[in-house]
Design an enzyme around this catalytic site. Structure first.
Site, mmCIF file in Angstrom:
data_model
loop_
_atom_site.group_PDB
_atom_site.id
_atom_site.type_symbol
_atom_site.label_atom_id
_atom_site.label_comp_id
_atom_site.label_asym_id
_atom_site.label_seq_id
_atom_site.Cartn_x
_atom_site.Cartn_y
_atom_site.Cartn_z
ATOM 1 N N LYS A 54 42.289 30.937 13.229
ATOM 2 C CA LYS A 54 41.075 31.093 13.983
ATOM 3 C C LYS A 54 40.077 31.957 13.234
ATOM 4 O O LYS A 54 38.907 32.020 13.584
ATOM 5 C CB LYS A 54 41.379 31.793 15.325
ATOM 6 N N GLY A 55 40.566 32.667 12.213
ATOM 7 C CA GLY A 55 39.758 33.694 11.547
ATOM 8 C C GLY A 55 38.420 33.225 11.005
ATOM 9 O O GLY A 55 37.453 33.979 10.994
ATOM 10 N N GLU A 110 37.644 29.784 4.478
ATOM 11 C CA GLU A 110 38.656 30.747 4.928
ATOM 12 C C GLU A 110 38.025 32.130 5.085
ATOM 13 O O GLU A 110 37.079 32.477 4.374
ATOM 14 C CB GLU A 110 39.807 30.747 3.909
ATOM 15 N N ASP A 114 44.352 37.128 0.866
ATOM 16 C CA ASP A 114 45.101 38.379 0.711
ATOM 17 C C ASP A 114 46.170 38.149 -0.373
ATOM 18 O O ASP A 114 45.869 38.212 -1.552
ATOM 19 C CB ASP A 114 45.691 38.730 2.083
ATOM 20 N N LYS A 142 40.820 40.117 -0.953
ATOM 21 C CA LYS A 142 41.594 41.363 -1.090
ATOM 22 C C LYS A 142 42.430 41.195 -2.357
ATOM 23 O O LYS A 142 43.640 41.042 -2.313
ATOM 24 C CB LYS A 142 42.478 41.525 0.146
ATOM 25 N N PHE A 163 43.245 46.956 5.841
ATOM 26 C CA PHE A 163 43.268 45.923 6.877
ATOM 27 C C PHE A 163 41.906 45.891 7.549
ATOM 28 O O PHE A 163 41.419 46.905 8.056
ATOM 29 C CB PHE A 163 44.376 46.174 7.900
ATOM 30 N N VAL A 164 41.261 44.724 7.518
ATOM 31 C CA VAL A 164 39.907 44.612 8.061
ATOM 32 C C VAL A 164 39.875 43.716 9.293
ATOM 33 O O VAL A 164 40.692 42.802 9.433
ATOM 34 C CB VAL A 164 38.904 44.097 7.005
ATOM 35 N N ASP A 170 41.057 39.330 13.088
ATOM 36 C CA ASP A 170 41.667 40.052 14.206
ATOM 37 C C ASP A 170 42.787 40.979 13.781
ATOM 38 O O ASP A 170 43.325 40.878 12.681
ATOM 39 C CB ASP A 170 42.279 39.055 15.200
HETATM 40 P P1 IMP Z 1 47.546 35.506 2.679
HETATM 41 O O1 IMP Z 1 48.430 34.310 2.819
HETATM 42 O O2 IMP Z 1 48.349 36.757 2.455
HETATM 43 O O3 IMP Z 1 46.477 35.342 1.621
HETATM 44 O O4 IMP Z 1 46.896 35.781 4.080
HETATM 45 C C1 IMP Z 1 45.889 35.038 4.587
HETATM 46 C C2 IMP Z 1 45.711 35.253 6.077
HETATM 47 O O5 IMP Z 1 46.203 36.526 6.499
HETATM 48 C C3 IMP Z 1 44.246 35.275 6.419
HETATM 49 O O6 IMP Z 1 43.777 33.995 6.687
HETATM 50 C C4 IMP Z 1 44.198 36.166 7.632
HETATM 51 O O7 IMP Z 1 44.465 35.406 8.784
HETATM 52 C C5 IMP Z 1 45.328 37.130 7.423
HETATM 53 N N1 IMP Z 1 44.853 38.426 6.881
HETATM 54 C C6 IMP Z 1 45.047 38.917 5.636
HETATM 55 N N2 IMP Z 1 44.469 40.124 5.488
HETATM 56 C C7 IMP Z 1 43.886 40.397 6.679
HETATM 57 C C8 IMP Z 1 43.099 41.510 7.153
HETATM 58 O O8 IMP Z 1 42.805 42.502 6.450
HETATM 59 N N3 IMP Z 1 42.660 41.419 8.433
HETATM 60 C C9 IMP Z 1 42.927 40.358 9.255
HETATM 61 N N4 IMP Z 1 43.651 39.308 8.842
HETATM 62 C C10 IMP Z 1 44.125 39.327 7.565
#
Ligand code: IMP
Length: 190
Positions: A54-55, A110, A114, A142, A163-164, A170
């Site tokens: 949903k982000g 997206e 992260d 990130k 964490f944002v 969210d």
């Molecule tokens: P990744 O697979 O670790 O790259 O994570 C991606 C997903 O993690 C993003 O689409 C977000 O939903 C969530 N996410 C990663 N970092 C944050 C953050 O700082 N705040 C909120 N959601 C995050």
């Protein structure tokens, strides 16, 4: 009788647990630039934006209005953190596309990259469906936490390892409605 005074409810938008990182105005300025760049790069084409739920819901809504092209929009659901602040490393499609994407120019939209685990899975999955091209638009990077290499073709902002929340992002479903992006100082604090 002793009067009972309840503590005032703190504002959600200026909660003491939030440290502002990007204002609503800064976000809109950057999105206007990204939209102009995408409009130039895809001139004469008919790309399909795929927002990751949903982000990215707020980001994709603003980005498509900043992009002067004939375009389509679809959404996909991918499992993410749930109530925790660190990824489990497990990726699952919770809502798939309703349309075939063979021969289409895809722009995945997206909120944040992260570790890169979610996006490396999603981009490979979409490429295997025969799209003409698959590019990534991410609002936040990130980069310090990357575990899988992911090419971000259009990026809003690089951010530090914090964490944002806000502007669609969210913490346990809270704070998506903040008009700006903030660092959540203490995830334990209510
Ligand atoms: P990744 O697979 O670790 O790259 O994570 C991606 C997903 O993690 C993003 O689409 C977000 O939903 C969530 N996410 C990663 N970092 C944050 C953050 O700082 N705040 C909120 N959601 C995050």
């Amino acid at each position: 009788m002793i009067p009972v005074h309840s503590a005032p409810t703190p504002s959600e938008f200026s909660h003491p647990n939030l440290e502002p990182l990007f204002s609503a105005e800064q976000i809109q300025t950057r999105i206007a630039e990204l939209g102009a760049e995408i409009s130039r790069d895809y001139a004469g084409r008919n790309p399909l934006m795929i927002g990751v739920l949903k982000g990215a819901c707020i980001f994709v809504s603003d980005l498509m209005r900043a992009t002067d092209l004939r375009l389509g929009v679809e959404f996909m659901g991918i499992s993410s953190y749930g109530a925790a602040t660190r990824t489990s490393g497990e990726v699952r499609i919770t809502k798939d596309l309703d349309v075939p994407i063979e021969g289409r120019d895809i722009l995945v939209v997206e909120d944040i990259v992260d570790t890169g685990i979610t996006l490396s899975y999603l981009l490979a999955n979409l490429r295997s469906r025969g799209a003409q091209s698959v590019k990534l638009v991410a609002l936040l990077d990130k980069f310090e936490r990357r575990e899988r290499e992911v090419e971000i073709n259009y990026l809003g902002f690089k951010i530090p390892d914090a964490f944002v929340v806000g502007y669609g992002l969210d913490f346990a479903e809270r704070y998506r409605n903040l008009p700006y992006i903030a660092i959540l100082k203490n995830p334990e604090m209510q």
